[in-house]
Design a protein around this motif. Structure first.
Motif, PDB file in Angstrom:
ATOM      1  N   SER A 165     -18.657  51.915  87.486  1.00  0.00           N
ATOM      2  CA  SER A 165     -17.728  50.791  87.369  1.00  0.00           C
ATOM      3  C   SER A 165     -16.598  51.113  86.405  1.00  0.00           C
ATOM      4  O   SER A 165     -15.442  50.744  86.635  1.00  0.00           O
ATOM      5  CB  SER A 165     -18.475  49.543  86.891  1.00  0.00           C
ATOM      6  OG  SER A 165     -19.529  49.218  87.768  1.00  0.00           O
ATOM      7  N   LEU A 166     -16.911  51.805  85.319  1.00  0.00           N
ATOM      8  CA  LEU A 166     -15.879  52.196  84.363  1.00  0.00           C
ATOM      9  C   LEU A 166     -14.900  53.180  84.990  1.00  0.00           C
ATOM     10  O   LEU A 166     -13.693  53.142  84.724  1.00  0.00           O
ATOM     11  CB  LEU A 166     -16.537  52.806  83.130  1.00  0.00           C
ATOM     12  CG  LEU A 166     -15.672  52.991  81.889  1.00  0.00           C
ATOM     13  CD1 LEU A 166     -15.162  51.655  81.381  1.00  0.00           C
ATOM     14  CD2 LEU A 166     -16.451  53.691  80.788  1.00  0.00           C
TER      15      LEU A 166
ATOM     16  N   SER B 242     -12.743  45.912  87.091  1.00  0.00           N
ATOM     17  CA  SER B 242     -14.150  46.347  87.029  1.00  0.00           C
ATOM     18  C   SER B 242     -14.396  47.228  85.810  1.00  0.00           C
ATOM     19  O   SER B 242     -15.428  47.105  85.134  1.00  0.00           O
ATOM     20  CB  SER B 242     -14.523  47.093  88.310  1.00  0.00           C
ATOM     21  OG  SER B 242     -14.377  46.266  89.446  1.00  0.00           O
ATOM     22  N   GLY B 243     -13.473  48.127  85.523  1.00  0.00           N
ATOM     23  CA  GLY B 243     -13.635  48.980  84.351  1.00  0.00           C
ATOM     24  C   GLY B 243     -13.617  48.203  83.053  1.00  0.00           C
ATOM     25  O   GLY B 243     -14.370  48.497  82.119  1.00  0.00           O
ATOM     26  N   MET B 244     -12.741  47.185  82.965  1.00  0.00           N
ATOM     27  CA  MET B 244     -12.678  46.370  81.754  1.00  0.00           C
ATOM     28  C   MET B 244     -13.981  45.611  81.546  1.00  0.00           C
ATOM     29  O   MET B 244     -14.506  45.537  80.424  1.00  0.00           O
ATOM     30  CB  MET B 244     -11.506  45.392  81.852  1.00  0.00           C
ATOM     31  CG  MET B 244     -10.139  46.044  81.834  1.00  0.00           C
ATOM     32  SD  MET B 244      -8.818  44.851  82.150  1.00  0.00           S
ATOM     33  CE  MET B 244      -9.093  43.683  80.823  1.00  0.00           C
TER      34      MET B 244
ATOM     35  N   ALA C 225     -20.185  61.322  77.393  1.00  0.00           N
ATOM     36  CA  ALA C 225     -19.205  62.241  76.799  1.00  0.00           C
ATOM     37  C   ALA C 225     -17.777  61.883  77.179  1.00  0.00           C
ATOM     38  O   ALA C 225     -16.850  62.079  76.394  1.00  0.00           O
ATOM     39  CB  ALA C 225     -19.528  63.680  77.215  1.00  0.00           C
ATOM     40  N   GLN C 226     -17.567  61.373  78.382  1.00  0.00           N
ATOM     41  CA  GLN C 226     -16.215  61.069  78.862  1.00  0.00           C
ATOM     42  C   GLN C 226     -15.798  59.632  78.561  1.00  0.00           C
ATOM     43  O   GLN C 226     -14.908  59.089  79.215  1.00  0.00           O
ATOM     44  CB  GLN C 226     -16.114  61.310  80.376  1.00  0.00           C
ATOM     45  CG  GLN C 226     -16.253  62.753  80.791  1.00  0.00           C
ATOM     46  CD  GLN C 226     -17.697  63.196  80.878  1.00  0.00           C
ATOM     47  OE1 GLN C 226     -18.587  62.361  81.070  1.00  0.00           O
ATOM     48  NE2 GLN C 226     -17.953  64.487  80.744  1.00  0.00           N
ATOM     49  N   PHE C 227     -16.427  59.005  77.575  1.00  0.00           N
ATOM     50  CA  PHE C 227     -16.166  57.583  77.341  1.00  0.00           C
ATOM     51  C   PHE C 227     -14.712  57.337  76.940  1.00  0.00           C
ATOM     52  O   PHE C 227     -14.034  56.465  77.498  1.00  0.00           O
ATOM     53  CB  PHE C 227     -17.108  57.053  76.263  1.00  0.00           C
ATOM     54  CG  PHE C 227     -16.855  55.626  75.906  1.00  0.00           C
ATOM     55  CD1 PHE C 227     -17.255  54.606  76.741  1.00  0.00           C
ATOM     56  CD2 PHE C 227     -16.200  55.289  74.724  1.00  0.00           C
ATOM     57  CE1 PHE C 227     -17.020  53.285  76.423  1.00  0.00           C
ATOM     58  CE2 PHE C 227     -15.966  53.977  74.397  1.00  0.00           C
ATOM     59  CZ  PHE C 227     -16.376  52.974  75.245  1.00  0.00           C
TER      60      PHE C 227
ATOM     61  N   GLU D 163      -7.782  55.789  80.274  1.00  0.00           N
ATOM     62  CA  GLU D 163      -7.272  55.473  81.605  1.00  0.00           C
ATOM     63  C   GLU D 163      -7.136  53.972  81.819  1.00  0.00           C
ATOM     64  O   GLU D 163      -6.253  53.516  82.557  1.00  0.00           O
ATOM     65  CB  GLU D 163      -8.197  56.056  82.671  1.00  0.00           C
ATOM     66  CG  GLU D 163      -8.225  57.583  82.706  1.00  0.00           C
ATOM     67  CD  GLU D 163      -9.186  58.104  83.749  1.00  0.00           C
ATOM     68  OE1 GLU D 163      -9.728  57.279  84.534  1.00  0.00           O
ATOM     69  OE2 GLU D 163      -9.433  59.320  83.781  1.00  0.00           O
ATOM     70  N   LEU D 164      -8.001  53.193  81.193  1.00  0.00           N
ATOM     71  CA  LEU D 164      -7.951  51.738  81.360  1.00  0.00           C
ATOM     72  C   LEU D 164      -6.764  51.098  80.654  1.00  0.00           C
ATOM     73  O   LEU D 164      -6.398  49.958  80.970  1.00  0.00           O
ATOM     74  CB  LEU D 164      -9.236  51.106  80.838  1.00  0.00           C
ATOM     75  CG  LEU D 164     -10.510  51.337  81.652  1.00  0.00           C
ATOM     76  CD1 LEU D 164     -11.707  50.726  80.933  1.00  0.00           C
ATOM     77  CD2 LEU D 164     -10.382  50.748  83.040  1.00  0.00           C
ATOM     78  N   LEU D 165      -6.181  51.783  79.688  1.00  0.00           N
ATOM     79  CA  LEU D 165      -5.071  51.215  78.917  1.00  0.00           C
ATOM     80  C   LEU D 165      -3.775  51.332  79.725  1.00  0.00           C
ATOM     81  O   LEU D 165      -3.057  52.320  79.649  1.00  0.00           O
ATOM     82  CB  LEU D 165      -4.947  51.934  77.570  1.00  0.00           C
ATOM     83  CG  LEU D 165      -3.929  51.364  76.588  1.00  0.00           C
ATOM     84  CD1 LEU D 165      -4.209  49.904  76.298  1.00  0.00           C
ATOM     85  CD2 LEU D 165      -3.935  52.166  75.302  1.00  0.00           C
TER      86      LEU D 165
END
Length: 360
Positions: free
Chosen positions: A116-117, A123-125, A143-145, A151-153
């Motif tokens: 989802s992220l 969905s990512g938010m 690790a890729q958090f 990317e969400l910003l």
């Protein structure tokens, strides 16, 4: 009264014939200690309760552990189905309060939440709440958090419905002193770019995060404020600490379209956007820019700007704030002669050829 003061029980005489009141094997009344009588009654009660439990065990559906097992199996099976977007987002909204705390093994949801992220957007938010809960309380390693968070910003995030929850969590994630320098600088530059094109409410949010990032990670982000030339240049004059100096030789090396913080080249750039925002038309934005006049390298003399207040800001709240503000002097407009046009020929220029702005 006699029976109350001297308790007696009905006992069976022992076979040895020690009782002088009865024959061996017969029964007789004998005085006993009151405490011994109470202990015997408790033992009989406990034994009767244990027999009742053995004879009438709890049904399987009434056992808490079995309920949680069934709950976990049902949700894992449900989340494997192709869900519509509205149902998908509704599940993510309740994930951290109504689903994760009641599961046998919440880490079973890690694949669903990380997927989802990666989807981004709304969905990512919404998935950030569940991810944060798994990382904080259940030991999830992702690790890729920060790459997914970067990317969400986007500009749409600053106007989203759930932006308050999103930016509250982002503020928590960016507080960690273990964030690498390139990640802190990349977030500061991306916030600065979005501040130039966003509405005043979104611009204030961006300025709040830039201020807090500089204060928390001054060794990595603070160099972006007082940089006069690009790092490749041979001469670089130091700037005064009291002013923001952000001039580049030719162009900004920052890559705003990069998907990963490592590819953004933010450490080679500068926060020249802050100088532009000092001339912003909105007075609230100008007021927030005063926070950058302080020396943010000294933490004990400064403090983080609150994120919660800025996420509530909108055109309506800003207008209400201006209406309720008490002014010492009211600004007046004075004209030597009555104006006969809206803007005047010098302001219109060649962009409005054929337009007549004079009053009838």
């Amino acid at each position: 009264d006699l029976l109350y003061n001297v308790p007696q029980v009905f006992v069976e005489c022992n076979p040895s014939g020690d009782s002088e009141y009865a024959e061996p094997g017969t029964t007789a009344w004998a005085p006993v200690d009151p405490n011994t009588s109470q202990d015997a009654s408790k033992k009989r009660k406990w034994s009767s309760d244990a027999d009742a439990e053995d004879s009438d065990p709890k049904p399987k559906w009434a056992v808490s552990k079995e309920q949680r097992k069934t709950f976990t199996y049902a949700w894992v099976s449900f989340l494997k189905l192709p869900l519509p977007d509205d149902i998908y987002n509704k599940v993510l909204t309740k994930m951290h309060t109504g689903i994760v705390p009641h599961m046998i093994n919440p880490l079973l949801l890690s694949d669903f939440l990380t997927h989802s992220l990666s989807r981004g957007g709304m969905s990512g938010m919404l998935a950030l709440n569940g991810i944060f809960l798994l990382v904080q309380e259940h030991g999830l390693e992702y690790a890729q958090f920060y790459d997914r968070l970067y990317e969400l910003l986007t500009p749409d995030t600053l106007r989203a419905k759930y932006r308050k929850r999103f930016f509250d969590l982002m503020d928590i994630f960016l507080k960690s002193p273990l964030i690498p320098a390139y990640i802190a600088a990349a977030f500061a530059k991306r916030f600065a770019r979005h501040a130039l094109t966003s509405n005043p409410g979104g611009t204030v949010i961006c300025l709040t995060f830039i201020h807090n990032l500089i204060r928390r990670h001054y060794s990595s982000v603070g160099v972006l404020i007082h940089r006069e030339t690009t790092p490749t240049s041979t001469s670089a004059a130091p700037a005064a600490e009291s002013s923001i100096t952000t001039k580049l030789d030719s162009h900004d090396p920052f890559k705003p379209d990069a998907l990963l913080p490592a590819d953004s080249n933010a450490l080679s750039s500068s926060l020249w956007e802050l100088n532009v925002l000092r001339q912003h038309v909105c007075p609230q934005v100008k007021e927030y820019m005063k926070a950058f006049d302080k020396d943010l390298s000294i933490r004990k003399f400064t403090q983080d700007l609150p994120v919660i207040e800025t996420t509530k800001m909108s055109y309506k709240t800003m207008i209400d704030q201006e209406i309720e503000r008490k002014m010492k002097r009211s600004p007046l407009a004075f004209y030597k002669s009555l104006p006969n046009s809206l803007l005047g020929p010098s302001l219109i220029g060649s962009g409005f050829v054929g337009w007549d702005t004079t009053t009838p």
